[in-house]
Design an enzyme around this catalytic site. Structure first.
Site, short mmCIF file in Angstrom:
data_model
loop_
_atom_site.label_atom_id
_atom_site.label_comp_id
_atom_site.label_asym_id
_atom_site.label_seq_id
_atom_site.Cartn_x
_atom_site.Cartn_y
_atom_site.Cartn_z
N ASP A 155 38.25 33.78 38.48
CA ASP A 155 37.50 33.24 37.35
C ASP A 155 35.99 33.34 37.55
O ASP A 155 35.27 33.85 36.69
CB ASP A 155 37.90 31.78 37.11
CG ASP A 155 37.05 31.13 36.03
OD1 ASP A 155 37.38 31.27 34.85
OD2 ASP A 155 36.04 30.49 36.39
N SER A 172 36.87 31.80 32.12
CA SER A 172 37.41 33.16 32.12
C SER A 172 38.93 33.13 32.21
O SER A 172 39.63 33.85 31.49
CB SER A 172 36.82 33.96 33.28
OG SER A 172 35.44 34.18 33.07
N ASP A 173 39.46 32.30 33.09
CA ASP A 173 40.91 32.17 33.19
C ASP A 173 41.49 31.57 31.91
O ASP A 173 42.51 32.04 31.39
CB ASP A 173 41.28 31.25 34.36
CG ASP A 173 41.42 32.01 35.68
OD1 ASP A 173 41.82 33.17 35.64
OD2 ASP A 173 41.14 31.42 36.74
N LEU A 174 40.85 30.52 31.40
CA LEU A 174 41.39 29.85 30.23
C LEU A 174 41.35 30.75 28.99
O LEU A 174 42.29 30.77 28.20
CB LEU A 174 40.62 28.55 29.97
CG LEU A 174 40.73 27.49 31.08
CD1 LEU A 174 39.87 26.29 30.74
CD2 LEU A 174 42.17 27.07 31.31
#
Length: 403
Positions: free
Chosen positions: A144, A172-174
């Site tokens: 992330d 970024s991950d979400l």
């Protein structure tokens, strides 16, 4: 936790993901009724050990936050027998999603093209990677924070005179999770028409770059590189965080009517007629002077009370709340955005559907908690399951339970 019928009831998801982007994606699908089978390595998803804090039974808060509404099967995918188990499960699955480093599934002989595509032509295959399946960085592991800095998100975040700052939440991950869930649903919808599955390719870097609005749009038009501007907005003024007598509030009075209401409420209606502040372009050009004027009017006010009064008067404003305050806020509670069921606490389902509401149904699973059930549903008998346990192909249940 409730047994309501969700929009995705009847959809079976084989979930090979771990850490965050993939598990958050599959939790969203599970919240809306999908049967999510979380296949974990025998040692479990790494985030089971990411703590403190841990629950009384040893489950990390990190894992617990993104793995409800799933069944856990502990399976050694590096073994031939484990791979055969996966293939059997895929015979009754609608979706497979994984977030291994690009190329790992191919090393196991389980790649989409042509192996899984030809064997399961209706399968939706979702893949989340750091950088995508092509290009010079394809195959590199994704993280992330690295996606945030490489995408430019960190470069536009932070004080004007300070260093770049990553967003506090793993955005970024979400965002990759949201895009992946959306893409999987689009692929399922398209399958109703074509009868064919397809591969969905989502990367942390691509999704992070897509969040650069309006900074990229401004750059395309003006040619001027975006710069860090703290809490203000590149296109709108006032749009800023202000200190009050008892905390910070944020005010976004961008259009003329909102600005007029703001300064009238603060006792300075003449500011709306000041040529320096008469429209958004003028306010943006004179933003430092405007911020100074407003700061002097706000510094002695009761921030939370003022924010509520402004919002009621049509001026976008909000007090800056700490996380405990947010989770106890009456609006958040009224919208069921905090779930409490026995010992389980979590964030609620943000999408509200009138006929088929999503809801947390089951708590995050213990490692391999559903190994026996899942294998039995797949047609394995007790003796076969016992053999898998003895050989270390599966884990999570004592052999006495299937003897």
């Amino acid at each position: 936790m409730g047994d309501g019928i969700g929009a995705l009831v009847g959809v079976r998801v084989v979930d090979l993901t771990r850490i965050l982007a993939g598990p958050f994606c599959t939790q969203m699908l599970g919240d809306h009724g999908a049967d999510v089978i979380k296949i974990e390595a025998l040692e479990g998803d790494e985030t089971r050990r990411w703590g403190p804090p841990f629950s009384e039974d040893g489950m990390s808060a990190y894992f617990r936050g993104v793995n409800r509404n799933k069944r856990s099967l502990a399976l050694d995918l590096s073994s031939k027998a484990g791979q055969e188990v996966l293939l059997r499960l895929l015979g009754n699955a609608d979706v497979l999603i994984e977030n291994f480093k690009a190329g790992q599934m191919e090393k196991w002989g389980l790649g989409y093209d042509p192996t899984l595509r030809d064997r399961f032509p209706q399968l939706i295959y979702g893949q989340i990677t750091g950088y995508g399946l092509d290009g010079p960085l394809a195959g590199r592991p994704g993280f992330d924070a690295i996606a945030q800095v490489m995408s430019g998100l960190a470069s536009i975040n932070g004080a004007a005179d300070g260093p770049p700052v990553r967003v506090g939440a793993p955005i970024s991950d979400l965002s990759a999770a949201f895009y992946a869930a959306n893409a999987i649903l689009m692929a399922l919808y398209e399958r109703n028409r074509s009868g064919a599955g397809q591969k969905v390719d989502v990367s942390l870097l691509d999704c992070s770059v897509s969040l650069l609005h309006p900074h990229a749009a401004n750059y395309f038009m003006s040619g001027d590189p975006p710069r860090r501007i703290g809490n203000s907005h590149p296109n709108i003024a006032p749009y800023e965080m202000f200190q009050t007598a008892n905390g910070f509030i944020f005010i976004a009075g961008g259009n003329n009517r909102q600005f007029e209401r703001l300064v009238t409420f603060l006792g300075k209606p003449e500011l709306a007629k000041d040529i320096r502040f008469s429209n958004n372009s003028a306010r943006k050009a004179n933003e430092k002077m405007l911020t100074s004027e407003l700061s002097s009017l706000l510094i002695d006010r009761d921030g939370p009370v003022l924010a509520e009064e402004l919002l009621a008067d049509g001026v976008p404003a909000g007090a800056v709340l700490e996380v405990p305050q947010v989770l106890d806020h009456p609006q958040v509670r009224a919208r069921d955005m905090v779930v409490e069921d026995g010992k389980y606490q979590g964030i609620g389902v943000p999408v509200k559907m009138s006929r088929t509401p999503g809801r947390p149904r089951v708590s995050p699973p213990k490692l391999g908690e559903h190994t026996y059930d899942v294998l039995s549903e797949a047609g394995y008998n007790d003796r076969e399951i016992e053999k898998f346990l003895r050989l270390g192909v599966v884990g999570g249940i004592p052999s006495s339970e299937v003897a």
